[in-house]
Design a protein around this motif. Structure first.
Motif, PDB file in Angstrom:
ATOM      1  N   MET A  83       0.814  -1.226   0.000  1.00  0.00           N
ATOM      2  CA  MET A  83       0.000   0.000   0.000  1.00  0.00           C
ATOM      3  C   MET A  83       0.846   1.273   0.000  1.00  0.00           C
ATOM      4  O   MET A  83       0.307   2.356   0.240  1.00  0.00           O
ATOM      5  CB  MET A  83      -0.901   0.020   1.238  1.00  0.00           C
ATOM      6  N   CYS A  84       2.142   1.159  -0.256  1.00  0.00           N
ATOM      7  CA  CYS A  84       3.039   2.298  -0.042  1.00  0.00           C
ATOM      8  C   CYS A  84       2.708   3.521  -0.908  1.00  0.00           C
ATOM      9  O   CYS A  84       3.090   4.648  -0.559  1.00  0.00           O
ATOM     10  CB  CYS A  84       4.494   1.878  -0.253  1.00  0.00           C
ATOM     11  N   LYS A  85       2.020   3.334  -2.019  1.00  0.00           N
ATOM     12  CA  LYS A  85       1.687   4.456  -2.902  1.00  0.00           C
ATOM     13  C   LYS A  85       0.286   5.004  -2.651  1.00  0.00           C
ATOM     14  O   LYS A  85      -0.172   5.901  -3.374  1.00  0.00           O
ATOM     15  CB  LYS A  85       1.831   4.030  -4.364  1.00  0.00           C
ATOM     16  N   GLN A  86      -0.398   4.456  -1.653  1.00  0.00           N
ATOM     17  CA  GLN A  86      -1.755   4.880  -1.351  1.00  0.00           C
ATOM     18  C   GLN A  86      -1.760   5.981  -0.285  1.00  0.00           C
ATOM     19  O   GLN A  86      -0.715   6.403   0.197  1.00  0.00           O
ATOM     20  CB  GLN A  86      -2.593   3.675  -0.896  1.00  0.00           C
ATOM     21  N   SER A  87      -2.947   6.402   0.118  1.00  0.00           N
ATOM     22  CA  SER A  87      -3.098   7.471   1.114  1.00  0.00           C
ATOM     23  C   SER A  87      -2.647   6.989   2.492  1.00  0.00           C
ATOM     24  O   SER A  87      -2.501   5.782   2.738  1.00  0.00           O
ATOM     25  CB  SER A  87      -4.557   7.908   1.192  1.00  0.00           C
ATOM     26  N   ASN A  88      -2.442   7.927   3.402  1.00  0.00           N
ATOM     27  CA  ASN A  88      -2.030   7.569   4.766  1.00  0.00           C
ATOM     28  C   ASN A  88      -3.072   6.697   5.461  1.00  0.00           C
ATOM     29  O   ASN A  88      -2.730   5.781   6.219  1.00  0.00           O
ATOM     30  CB  ASN A  88      -1.778   8.834   5.592  1.00  0.00           C
ATOM     31  N   SER A  89      -4.345   6.965   5.207  1.00  0.00           N
ATOM     32  CA  SER A  89      -5.398   6.167   5.850  1.00  0.00           C
ATOM     33  C   SER A  89      -5.374   4.727   5.345  1.00  0.00           C
ATOM     34  O   SER A  89      -5.599   3.777   6.116  1.00  0.00           O
ATOM     35  CB  SER A  89      -6.771   6.798   5.619  1.00  0.00           C
ATOM     36  N   LEU A  90      -5.084   4.517   4.064  1.00  0.00           N
ATOM     37  CA  LEU A  90      -4.993   3.163   3.517  1.00  0.00           C
ATOM     38  C   LEU A  90      -3.729   2.453   3.998  1.00  0.00           C
ATOM     39  O   LEU A  90      -3.727   1.229   4.173  1.00  0.00           O
ATOM     40  CB  LEU A  90      -5.043   3.193   1.993  1.00  0.00           C
ATOM     41  N   LYS A  91      -2.672   3.202   4.220  1.00  0.00           N
ATOM     42  CA  LYS A  91      -1.455   2.607   4.785  1.00  0.00           C
ATOM     43  C   LYS A  91      -1.725   2.120   6.212  1.00  0.00           C
ATOM     44  O   LYS A  91      -1.271   1.038   6.609  1.00  0.00           O
ATOM     45  CB  LYS A  91      -0.314   3.623   4.787  1.00  0.00           C
ATOM     46  N   ALA A  92      -2.460   2.922   6.970  1.00  0.00           N
ATOM     47  CA  ALA A  92      -2.822   2.519   8.337  1.00  0.00           C
ATOM     48  C   ALA A  92      -3.707   1.279   8.290  1.00  0.00           C
ATOM     49  O   ALA A  92      -3.536   0.344   9.095  1.00  0.00           O
ATOM     50  CB  ALA A  92      -3.539   3.663   9.046  1.00  0.00           C
ATOM     51  N   TYR A  93      -4.641   1.253   7.357  1.00  0.00           N
ATOM     52  CA  TYR A  93      -5.504   0.084   7.160  1.00  0.00           C
ATOM     53  C   TYR A  93      -4.672  -1.160   6.854  1.00  0.00           C
ATOM     54  O   TYR A  93      -4.915  -2.248   7.403  1.00  0.00           O
ATOM     55  CB  TYR A  93      -6.497   0.369   6.035  1.00  0.00           C
ATOM     56  N   ALA A  94      -3.674  -1.020   5.982  1.00  0.00           N
ATOM     57  CA  ALA A  94      -2.828  -2.159   5.612  1.00  0.00           C
ATOM     58  C   ALA A  94      -2.057  -2.687   6.812  1.00  0.00           C
ATOM     59  O   ALA A  94      -1.937  -3.899   7.007  1.00  0.00           O
ATOM     60  CB  ALA A  94      -1.859  -1.745   4.507  1.00  0.00           C
ATOM     61  N   LEU A  95      -1.540  -1.784   7.635  1.00  0.00           N
ATOM     62  CA  LEU A  95      -0.768  -2.201   8.807  1.00  0.00           C
ATOM     63  C   LEU A  95      -1.627  -3.017   9.774  1.00  0.00           C
ATOM     64  O   LEU A  95      -1.193  -4.069  10.280  1.00  0.00           O
ATOM     65  CB  LEU A  95      -0.196  -0.972   9.522  1.00  0.00           C
ATOM     66  N   LEU A  96      -2.851  -2.563  10.038  1.00  0.00           N
ATOM     67  CA  LEU A  96      -3.691  -3.220  11.040  1.00  0.00           C
ATOM     68  C   LEU A  96      -4.459  -4.419  10.479  1.00  0.00           C
ATOM     69  O   LEU A  96      -4.608  -5.436  11.159  1.00  0.00           O
ATOM     70  CB  LEU A  96      -4.674  -2.211  11.637  1.00  0.00           C
ATOM     71  N   SER A  97      -4.928  -4.331   9.255  1.00  0.00           N
ATOM     72  CA  SER A  97      -5.701  -5.442   8.688  1.00  0.00           C
ATOM     73  C   SER A  97      -4.814  -6.514   8.069  1.00  0.00           C
ATOM     74  O   SER A  97      -5.209  -7.677   7.975  1.00  0.00           O
ATOM     75  CB  SER A  97      -6.667  -4.919   7.615  1.00  0.00           C
ATOM     76  N   GLY A  98      -3.614  -6.125   7.675  1.00  0.00           N
ATOM     77  CA  GLY A  98      -2.727  -7.079   7.002  1.00  0.00           C
ATOM     78  C   GLY A  98      -1.843  -7.883   7.923  1.00  0.00           C
ATOM     79  O   GLY A  98      -1.421  -8.994   7.596  1.00  0.00           O
ATOM     80  N   SER A  99      -1.553  -7.358   9.123  1.00  0.00           N
ATOM     81  CA  SER A  99      -0.522  -8.013   9.937  1.00  0.00           C
ATOM     82  C   SER A  99      -1.018  -8.623  11.241  1.00  0.00           C
ATOM     83  O   SER A  99      -0.391  -9.542  11.772  1.00  0.00           O
ATOM     84  CB  SER A  99       0.582  -7.001  10.266  1.00  0.00           C
ATOM     85  N   THR A 100      -2.100  -8.145  11.803  1.00  0.00           N
ATOM     86  CA  THR A 100      -2.509  -8.591  13.133  1.00  0.00           C
ATOM     87  C   THR A 100      -3.210  -9.955  13.084  1.00  0.00           C
ATOM     88  O   THR A 100      -3.754 -10.341  12.056  1.00  0.00           O
ATOM     89  CB  THR A 100      -3.450  -7.562  13.776  1.00  0.00           C
ATOM     90  N   TYR A 101      -3.191 -10.668  14.211  1.00  0.00           N
ATOM     91  CA  TYR A 101      -3.822 -11.997  14.284  1.00  0.00           C
ATOM     92  C   TYR A 101      -4.905 -12.012  15.362  1.00  0.00           C
ATOM     93  O   TYR A 101      -4.681 -11.554  16.483  1.00  0.00           O
ATOM     94  CB  TYR A 101      -2.790 -13.060  14.656  1.00  0.00           C
ATOM     95  N   ASN A 102      -6.061 -12.592  15.014  1.00  0.00           N
ATOM     96  CA  ASN A 102      -7.114 -12.804  16.001  1.00  0.00           C
ATOM     97  C   ASN A 102      -6.941 -14.206  16.597  1.00  0.00           C
ATOM     98  O   ASN A 102      -7.678 -15.137  16.276  1.00  0.00           O
ATOM     99  CB  ASN A 102      -8.495 -12.657  15.362  1.00  0.00           C
TER     100      ASN A 102
END
Length: 302
Positions: A83-102
């Motif tokens: 997501m590096c070329k996307q907006s800051n909000s999408l970068k934040a989304y990628a960090l939290l939705s892409g990496s965390t585990y439930n």
């Protein structure tokens, strides 16, 4: 094998039942949030306490905490690059939705029912590393990225020590290494309360499932899920082939790396950005992908 599939089928039935009851108006997302709070603050900590209190800790297992941290860092890095070329909000989304585990609300019920206390302790240690990232570093980093600033250490620590499961992990690991056992009546109470966690967690997941989406979301979601489950396959291979743990712990690690993204990520993103609906869609699809993964794994390992 029959027992494992029956257990998976039961959990799937509860998820579908909760979704149906939500669609006919008996439940709403408010009830889902309430069940999530009950699980995170009462039944999940009780299950953790019950498992640790019957387990003799081995110092070598502390490496599982590092695996939890490492898995998050790997996925966060790849998701951010995606997501590096996307907006800051999408970068934040990628960090939290892409990496965390439930792990707590999704994987624990399966592991608790299928493999017992030793497996649950192994999952807890992995989840301690995961919690350090999910409720601490990754959350703080996503907060900073969304606002275009650097994360603060005090913010990371504050977020960590407001997490009941995280505090429970620390307390029980300390007691285990000190060879301190809880009184018998308290053990019994924790076992009784902890047994409720699988049902509550599955009901919560069913209520929180939300498959409504916009066409523009698909490429973001599929990209992150491809990274997530592709790396899950590689990490599972590593744990099976290149670690010396016993079979139960290896199997546990294989299951946890196929956990869906943390439900807390949706709540965090609601506070940080306007990407809550996208995060909810991604979280829901990751739950469906993890249910399929756990079903296949149950066939392979039992």
């Amino acid at each position: 094998m029959t027992q494992s599939l029956t257990q998976v089928a039961l959990f799937l039935f509860i998820i579908i039942l909760a979704q149906i009851l939500k669609r006919i108006g008996l439940f709403t997302e408010k009830e889902g949030s309430t069940l999530s709070s009950i699980s995170l603050n009462i039944t999940l900590p009780a299950a953790i306490v019950a498992s640790f209190n019957t387990f003799t800790m081995d110092y070598s297992l502390l490496v599982l905490v590092a695996y939890g941290i490492g898995a998050n860092i790997l996925l966060a890095s790849l998701s951010y690059l995606f997501m590096c070329k996307q907006s800051n909000s999408l970068k934040a989304y990628a960090l939290l939705s892409g990496s965390t585990y439930n792990v707590g609300n999704f994987s624990f019920p399966f592991i608790q029912s299928l493999f017992g206390a030793q497996a649950l302790v192994a999952a807890s240690l992995f989840d301690l590393g995961n919690a350090l990232m999910t409720t601490g570093l990754t959350y703080s980093l996503a907060s900073s990225v969304s606002q275009g600033k650097r994360p603060e250490t005090t913010d990371i620590i504050r977020k960590l020590f407001t997490s009941v499961p995280f505090i429970t992990y620390l307390v029980m690991i300390t007691l285990s290494f000190a060879h301190i056992r809880l009184p018998l009546f308290l053990q019994d109470w924790m076992v009784a309360i902890g047994k409720a966690n699988p049902i509550i967690a599955m009901l919560m997941i069913g209520i929180m499932l939300d498959i409504h989406f916009e066409k523009s979301w698909i490429k973001y979601t599929l990209g992150l899920l491809t990274i997530r489950y592709g790396m899950g396959i590689l990490m599972a291979w590593y744990f099976i082939v290149h670690t010396d743990f016993n079979q139960i712990i290896k199997t546990t690690l294989v299951f946890v790396v196929f956990s869906p993204s943390a439900t807390s990520s949706v709540a965090f993103l609601e506070k940080l950005t306007d990407e809550k609906k996208l995060a909810s869609f991604t979280s829901s699809l990751s739950v469906l992908a993890s249910i399929a993964s756990f079903t296949i794994l149950s066939l392979l390992v039992t």
